[in-house]
Design a protein around this motif. Structure first.
Motif, PDB file in Angstrom:
ATOM      1  N   GLU A 255      -5.748   3.665  -6.713  1.00 26.41           N
ATOM      2  CA  GLU A 255      -4.931   4.604  -7.483  1.00 26.41           C
ATOM      3  C   GLU A 255      -5.310   6.054  -7.262  1.00 26.41           C
ATOM      4  OE1 GLU A 255      -7.390   4.578 -11.725  1.00 26.41           O
ATOM      5  OE2 GLU A 255      -5.374   3.735 -11.615  1.00 26.41           O
ATOM      6  N   ASP A 256      -6.547   6.301  -6.849  1.00 29.01           N
ATOM      7  CA  ASP A 256      -6.977   7.672  -6.588  1.00 29.01           C
ATOM      8  C   ASP A 256      -6.785   8.084  -5.139  1.00 29.01           C
ATOM      9  OD1 ASP A 256      -7.633   8.338  -9.158  1.00 29.01           O
ATOM     10  OD2 ASP A 256      -9.724   7.719  -8.985  1.00 29.01           O
ATOM     11  N   GLY A 257      -6.154   7.229  -4.344  1.00 33.79           N
ATOM     12  CA  GLY A 257      -5.876   7.558  -2.969  1.00 33.79           C
ATOM     13  C   GLY A 257      -7.111   7.567  -2.091  1.00 33.79           C
ATOM     14  N   GLU A 258      -6.916   7.997  -0.860  1.00 31.11           N
ATOM     15  CA  GLU A 258      -8.026   8.038   0.093  1.00 31.11           C
ATOM     16  C   GLU A 258      -7.675   8.961   1.246  1.00 31.11           C
ATOM     17  OE1 GLU A 258      -8.593   4.230   1.925  1.00 31.11           O
ATOM     18  OE2 GLU A 258      -6.486   4.068   2.535  1.00 31.11           O
ATOM     19  N   ILE A 259      -8.702   9.370   1.948  1.00 33.60           N
ATOM     20  CA  ILE A 259      -8.546  10.090   3.215  1.00 33.60           C
ATOM     21  C   ILE A 259      -8.951   9.127   4.308  1.00 33.60           C
ATOM     22  CG2 ILE A 259      -9.236  12.066   4.602  1.00 33.60           C
ATOM     23  CD1 ILE A 259      -7.632  12.768   2.055  1.00 33.60           C
TER      24      ILE A 259
ATOM     25  N   ASN B 109       0.939  11.957  -2.323  1.00 29.72           N
ATOM     26  CA  ASN B 109      -0.348  12.407  -1.785  1.00 29.72           C
ATOM     27  C   ASN B 109      -0.995  13.509  -2.623  1.00 29.72           C
ATOM     28  OD1 ASN B 109      -0.484  10.650   0.531  1.00 29.72           O
ATOM     29  ND2 ASN B 109       1.126  11.887   1.443  1.00 29.72           N
ATOM     30  N   GLY B 110      -0.760  13.445  -3.936  1.00 26.35           N
ATOM     31  CA  GLY B 110      -1.425  14.382  -4.834  1.00 26.35           C
ATOM     32  C   GLY B 110      -2.925  14.206  -4.765  1.00 26.35           C
ATOM     33  N   PHE B 111      -3.648  15.307  -4.597  1.00 24.79           N
ATOM     34  CA  PHE B 111      -5.092  15.245  -4.382  1.00 24.79           C
ATOM     35  C   PHE B 111      -5.852  14.944  -5.677  1.00 24.79           C
ATOM     36  CE2 PHE B 111      -4.397  17.028  -0.255  1.00 24.79           C
ATOM     37  CZ  PHE B 111      -5.548  16.751   0.470  1.00 24.79           C
ATOM     38  N   THR B 112      -6.682  13.928  -5.613  1.00 28.26           N
ATOM     39  CA  THR B 112      -7.616  13.588  -6.685  1.00 28.26           C
ATOM     40  C   THR B 112      -9.000  14.088  -6.293  1.00 28.26           C
ATOM     41  OG1 THR B 112      -8.170  11.470  -5.656  1.00 28.26           O
ATOM     42  CG2 THR B 112      -6.299  11.490  -7.204  1.00 28.26           C
ATOM     43  N   PRO B 113      -9.941  14.126  -7.223  1.00 29.91           N
ATOM     44  CA  PRO B 113     -11.310  14.514  -6.847  1.00 29.91           C
ATOM     45  C   PRO B 113     -11.860  13.650  -5.709  1.00 29.91           C
ATOM     46  CG  PRO B 113     -11.085  14.569  -9.216  1.00 29.91           C
ATOM     47  CD  PRO B 113      -9.801  13.972  -8.689  1.00 29.91           C
TER      48      PRO B 113
ATOM     49  N   THR C  30       1.982  16.672   0.650  1.00 29.59           N
ATOM     50  CA  THR C  30       1.267  16.575  -0.620  1.00 29.59           C
ATOM     51  C   THR C  30       1.970  17.409  -1.692  1.00 29.59           C
ATOM     52  OG1 THR C  30      -0.800  16.962  -1.815  1.00 29.59           O
ATOM     53  CG2 THR C  30      -0.326  18.441   0.004  1.00 29.59           C
ATOM     54  N   ALA C  31       1.971  16.870  -2.900  1.00 29.55           N
ATOM     55  CA  ALA C  31       2.494  17.613  -4.047  1.00 29.55           C
ATOM     56  C   ALA C  31       1.451  18.565  -4.604  1.00 29.55           C
ATOM     57  CB  ALA C  31       2.946  16.641  -5.135  1.00 29.55           C
ATOM     58  N   GLY C  32       0.268  18.587  -3.996  1.00 29.87           N
ATOM     59  CA  GLY C  32      -0.798  19.480  -4.434  1.00 29.87           C
ATOM     60  C   GLY C  32      -1.880  18.740  -5.186  1.00 29.87           C
ATOM     61  N   LEU C  33      -2.551  19.432  -6.047  1.00 28.41           N
ATOM     62  CA  LEU C  33      -3.625  18.826  -6.827  1.00 28.41           C
ATOM     63  C   LEU C  33      -3.046  17.975  -7.953  1.00 28.41           C
ATOM     64  CD1 LEU C  33      -6.056  21.864  -7.229  1.00 28.41           C
ATOM     65  CD2 LEU C  33      -6.188  20.027  -5.536  1.00 28.41           C
ATOM     66  N   ASP C  34      -3.658  16.830  -8.185  1.00 31.86           N
ATOM     67  CA  ASP C  34      -3.329  16.005  -9.347  1.00 31.86           C
ATOM     68  C   ASP C  34      -4.073  16.629 -10.531  1.00 31.86           C
ATOM     69  OD1 ASP C  34      -3.148  14.061 -11.336  1.00 31.86           O
ATOM     70  OD2 ASP C  34      -3.144  12.415  -9.883  1.00 31.86           O
TER      71      ASP C  34
ATOM     72  N   VAL D 274      -7.948  16.620 -11.706  1.00 32.14           N
ATOM     73  CA  VAL D 274      -8.773  17.662 -11.090  1.00 32.14           C
ATOM     74  C   VAL D 274      -9.167  18.760 -12.068  1.00 32.14           C
ATOM     75  CG1 VAL D 274      -8.820  19.442  -9.294  1.00 32.14           C
ATOM     76  CG2 VAL D 274      -7.821  17.206  -8.801  1.00 32.14           C
ATOM     77  N   ALA D 275      -8.284  19.074 -13.029  1.00 31.82           N
ATOM     78  CA  ALA D 275      -8.519  20.201 -13.929  1.00 31.82           C
ATOM     79  C   ALA D 275      -9.881  20.191 -14.613  1.00 31.82           C
ATOM     80  CB  ALA D 275      -7.405  20.279 -14.981  1.00 31.82           C
TER      81      ALA D 275
END
Length: 269
Positions: A11-15, A35-39, A71-75, A79-80
């Motif tokens: 769920e947090d994706g991967e590179i 592709n929203g970026f997670t920590p 990518t839609a940017g930061l999740d 991330v906040a």
């Protein structure tokens, strides 16, 4: 086309990374969330760029994304809570994917982008050296709409390439802009039909990989010196850099290939 990799189930994706000959491929893999970026992805991205820099057989990197969107940017919900930390993107000694802090990478990156390309997506492509974009790209540096500031280099590189007024037009409004605008501003270098961006970017990466690695790195460094220091500083580096390159085996091979009218086979030494 994208790649043969299936979408990540995490769920947090991967590179994802892989080698294709002398090309080090780096992929964003969280297509279900644009592709929203997670920590997790941010840290894996720094690790991927660091691995590329350390891989002596990799001459160029190709950055791309799985799915319809780059990518839609930061999740932000994920991330906040970490924003403001110095290690959000990169740990000490790692390569910063946005190429803002040392150690800087010494090898080039070609990026292929498509669909929604927001915030950190723009900053990653501006930090790359060459960008191929699908014609369906939608760009937005929309941090001001979320109460934050772009800190991956957009405030620097958008002004540098587009000029003050053009950059502020989009940095201060967060408005979307299209491929024609991005091409006019120098944010991207080539526009292709959707689905062709990966192949087109890979073709450019292959051409770079065929050149002399030491000369490619020297060219990158000298260009960086010109921007970050001054044109005069870059000129001052011409002679010592060329003198060092002239001692390399690659120069001998370059001259010999010219004499024999054949493609050079460079070894990077």
């Amino acid at each position: 086309m994208s790649s043969v990799h299936e979408a990540s189930l995490h769920e947090d994706g991967e590179i994802i990374t892989r080698r294709e000959g002398e090309i080090f491929v780096i992929g964003l893999n969280r297509p279900a969330k644009y592709n929203g970026f997670t920590p997790k992805m941010l840290r894996e991205m720094a690790a991927a760029y660091t691995a590329f820099e350390a891989d002596e057989g990799a001459r160029v990197a190709l950055l791309y994304a799985e799915g319809k969107h780059f990518t839609a940017g930061l999740d932000l919900p994920k991330v906040a809570p970490l924003m403001g930390d110095n290690n959000l993107l990169v740990e000490p000694g790692q390569i910063d994917p946005c190429n803002n802090v040392p150690p800087y990478r010494s090898k080039p990156v070609v990026a292929a982008v498509q669909g929604i390309t927001y915030t950190i997506g723009i900053e990653l492509m501006l930090a790359a050296d060459i960008v191929v974009a699908a014609s369906d790209c939608r760009f937005s540096q929309l941090e001001v709409k979320r109460g934050i500031m772009a800190t991956g280099g957009a405030t620097i590189r958008m002004v540098e390439r587009a000029g003050w007024g053009n950059a502020m037009r989009y940095l201060l409004t967060g408005d979307e802009f299209d491929c024609a605008t991005a091409l006019r501003f120098g944010f991207i270098q080539e526009v292709v039909e959707p689905g062709q961006q990966y192949a087109a970017a890979k073709a450019i990466a292959e051409r770079i990989a065929a050149q002399a690695p030491l000369a490619v790195s020297a060219t990158l460094l000298n260009s960086r010196i010109s921007i970050e220091q001054s044109p005069a500083a870059a000129v001052a580096a011409f002679h010592p850099t060329q003198k060092a390159l002239m001692k390399s085996e690659d120069v001998k091979e370059g001259v010999q290939s010219f004499i024999e009218r054949r493609a050079a086979k460079f070894k990077g030494r």
